[in-house]
Motif scaffolding. Structure first.
Motif, PDB file in Angstrom:
ATOM      1  N   VAL A 106       0.844  -1.185   0.000  1.00  0.00           N
ATOM      2  CA  VAL A 106       0.000   0.000   0.000  1.00  0.00           C
ATOM      3  C   VAL A 106       0.886   1.244   0.000  1.00  0.00           C
ATOM      4  O   VAL A 106       1.883   1.302   0.728  1.00  0.00           O
ATOM      5  N   VAL A 107       0.521   2.209  -0.833  1.00  0.00           N
ATOM      6  CA  VAL A 107       1.083   3.555  -0.730  1.00  0.00           C
ATOM      7  C   VAL A 107       0.034   4.385  -0.001  1.00  0.00           C
ATOM      8  O   VAL A 107      -1.159   4.328  -0.337  1.00  0.00           O
ATOM      9  N   TYR A 108       0.456   5.102   1.016  1.00  0.00           N
ATOM     10  CA  TYR A 108      -0.500   5.781   1.889  1.00  0.00           C
ATOM     11  C   TYR A 108      -0.074   7.219   2.156  1.00  0.00           C
ATOM     12  O   TYR A 108       1.074   7.611   1.922  1.00  0.00           O
ATOM     13  N   LEU A 109      -1.005   7.981   2.663  1.00  0.00           N
ATOM     14  CA  LEU A 109      -0.733   9.301   3.216  1.00  0.00           C
ATOM     15  C   LEU A 109      -1.008   9.218   4.709  1.00  0.00           C
ATOM     16  O   LEU A 109      -2.030   8.671   5.134  1.00  0.00           O
ATOM     17  N   ALA A 110      -0.096   9.749   5.519  1.00  0.00           N
ATOM     18  CA  ALA A 110      -0.273   9.756   6.966  1.00  0.00           C
ATOM     19  C   ALA A 110       0.059  11.139   7.499  1.00  0.00           C
ATOM     20  O   ALA A 110       0.934  11.829   6.967  1.00  0.00           O
ATOM     21  N   GLY A 133       3.297   7.229  14.616  1.00  0.00           N
ATOM     22  CA  GLY A 133       2.627   8.236  15.430  1.00  0.00           C
ATOM     23  C   GLY A 133       1.643   9.081  14.649  1.00  0.00           C
ATOM     24  O   GLY A 133       1.393  10.238  15.000  1.00  0.00           O
ATOM     25  N   ALA A 134       1.060   8.509  13.593  1.00  0.00           N
ATOM     26  CA  ALA A 134       0.110   9.253  12.764  1.00  0.00           C
ATOM     27  C   ALA A 134      -1.265   9.268  13.430  1.00  0.00           C
ATOM     28  O   ALA A 134      -1.752   8.228  13.865  1.00  0.00           O
ATOM     29  N   HIS A 135      -1.893  10.446  13.504  1.00  0.00           N
ATOM     30  CA  HIS A 135      -3.231  10.492  14.093  1.00  0.00           C
ATOM     31  C   HIS A 135      -4.316  10.318  13.044  1.00  0.00           C
ATOM     32  O   HIS A 135      -5.489  10.136  13.375  1.00  0.00           O
ATOM     33  N   GLU A 136      -3.915  10.343  11.763  1.00  0.00           N
ATOM     34  CA  GLU A 136      -4.860  10.044  10.684  1.00  0.00           C
ATOM     35  C   GLU A 136      -4.063   9.562   9.476  1.00  0.00           C
ATOM     36  O   GLU A 136      -2.915   9.958   9.266  1.00  0.00           O
ATOM     37  N   ALA A 137      -4.691   8.670   8.679  1.00  0.00           N
ATOM     38  CA  ALA A 137      -3.994   8.103   7.521  1.00  0.00           C
ATOM     39  C   ALA A 137      -5.018   7.561   6.538  1.00  0.00           C
ATOM     40  O   ALA A 137      -6.172   7.290   6.898  1.00  0.00           O
ATOM     41  N   ILE A 138      -4.576   7.387   5.291  1.00  0.00           N
ATOM     42  CA  ILE A 138      -5.456   6.854   4.252  1.00  0.00           C
ATOM     43  C   ILE A 138      -4.616   6.137   3.200  1.00  0.00           C
ATOM     44  O   ILE A 138      -3.515   6.586   2.857  1.00  0.00           O
ATOM     45  N   GLU A 139      -5.109   4.999   2.707  1.00  0.00           N
ATOM     46  CA  GLU A 139      -4.459   4.316   1.596  1.00  0.00           C
ATOM     47  C   GLU A 139      -4.834   5.026   0.302  1.00  0.00           C
ATOM     48  O   GLU A 139      -5.981   5.427   0.115  1.00  0.00           O
ATOM     49  N   LYS A 175      -1.969  19.544  12.888  1.00  0.00           N
ATOM     50  CA  LYS A 175      -3.317  19.988  12.534  1.00  0.00           C
ATOM     51  C   LYS A 175      -3.980  18.916  11.684  1.00  0.00           C
ATOM     52  O   LYS A 175      -3.306  18.142  10.988  1.00  0.00           O
ATOM     53  N   ASP A 176      -5.294  18.861  11.778  1.00  0.00           N
ATOM     54  CA  ASP A 176      -6.027  17.898  10.969  1.00  0.00           C
ATOM     55  C   ASP A 176      -5.988  18.317   9.503  1.00  0.00           C
ATOM     56  O   ASP A 176      -6.041  19.496   9.174  1.00  0.00           O
ATOM     57  N   GLU A 177      -5.880  17.322   8.638  1.00  0.00           N
ATOM     58  CA  GLU A 177      -5.877  17.557   7.202  1.00  0.00           C
ATOM     59  C   GLU A 177      -6.975  16.704   6.562  1.00  0.00           C
ATOM     60  O   GLU A 177      -7.344  15.652   7.093  1.00  0.00           O
TER      61      GLU A 177
END
Length: 264
Positions: A106-110, A133-139, A175-177
């Motif tokens: 998987v290539v993801y954004l975190a 330590g990512a508080h949000e992520a997505i594939e 900050k949230d993205e």
């Protein structure tokens, strides 16, 4: 209560908050249960995670000799675009390389300190995000081998970071993205070989870490030099232990150290 063993990266369980476990050969510690308690760490010796000898650790928990010999420390581990198993071409051990490289990646954004792009085996989601330590992520892309994930990451990091600022991550200076928007923004930069693997529709994953107090000015503990440290554990994030006096200890960076852990 005392525990002694060789450090390896903490195992984790994806709950709210995340549960952390320090695993030793014949025992384990649920680290969440140590929050707000005095903990003493003492360096005893080295133990290479491959050969088991008491030799200084070079990188990734391995002594220098093992690091430059074993497939678990080859260049393609850190640079997946160098993977060659899909070409039936050996680097250090083709059987091992096929086992690891020729599986879904998987290539993801975190978002840990900022939005970053990364690569992991599909089986390591969400463990990889927890470790960072990512508080949000997505594939954003799921491909059948490590090479395709690697070249996708190389292309995308021209447009988004591939690094985490560990101090900002630990201070929770984030900050949230909207990672869905980021995914769509980066879609056009995916290499042609991987475009068909773009994930059109999914939502971001949110993670909660067991932290009672974030450090204002995190200072990293070098246990090899200091040999003994005592402090009150206030949080766990990524692979870091966070103490009341702003001392932080990266468990993963200290793999291969044999330590004594005393809890009072």
């Amino acid at each position: 209560m005392n525990y002694q063993g060789v450090l390896t990266k903490m195992e984790s369980e994806f709950l709210q908050p995340i549960q952390y476990y320090l695993m030793f050969e014949n025992d384990f510690i649920n680290m969440n249960q140590l929050l707000d308690k005095p903990v003493t760490l003492t360096f005893i010796k080295y133990q290479c995670l491959n050969c088991g000898l008491n030799k200084p650790i070079y990188r990734q928990g391995f002594c220098r000799d093992c690091f430059f010999d074993i497939p678990q420390a080859a260049d393609w581990i850190m640079r997946p675009e160098l993977s060659t198993a899909h070409l039936d071409k050996e680097d250090r051990d083709l059987e091992y390389e096929k086992k690891v490289q020729l599986q879904p990646h998987v290539v993801y954004l975190a978002n840990s300190s900022n939005v970053k792009v990364g690569v992991t085996r599909k089986s390591q989601v969400p463990t990889r995000w927890i470790d960072q330590g990512a508080h949000e992520a997505i594939e954003i892309v799921e491909v059948p081998n490590r090479y395709l994930a690697g070249i996708t990451e190389v292309a995308l990091k021209e447009h988004v970071s591939d690094k985490t600022n560990w101090r900002s991550m630990l201070k929770n200076d984030i900050k949230d993205e909207n990672l869905v928007e980021w995914r769509e923004r980066l879609k056009s930069f995916i290499p042609d070989e991987a475009k068909d693997y773009f994930i059109e529709s999914n939502t971001e994953t949110n993670l909660e870490f067991p932290v009672h107090q974030y450090p204002e000015k995190p200072k990293s503990l070098n246990l090899e030099k200091q040999t003994t440290y005592s402090g009150i554990l206030k949080g766990i994030k990524g692979q870091y232990l966070i103490f009341e006096d702003d001392t932080v200890f990266n468990v993963r960076s200290n793999e291969g150290l044999v330590v004594d852990i005393s809890i009072t």
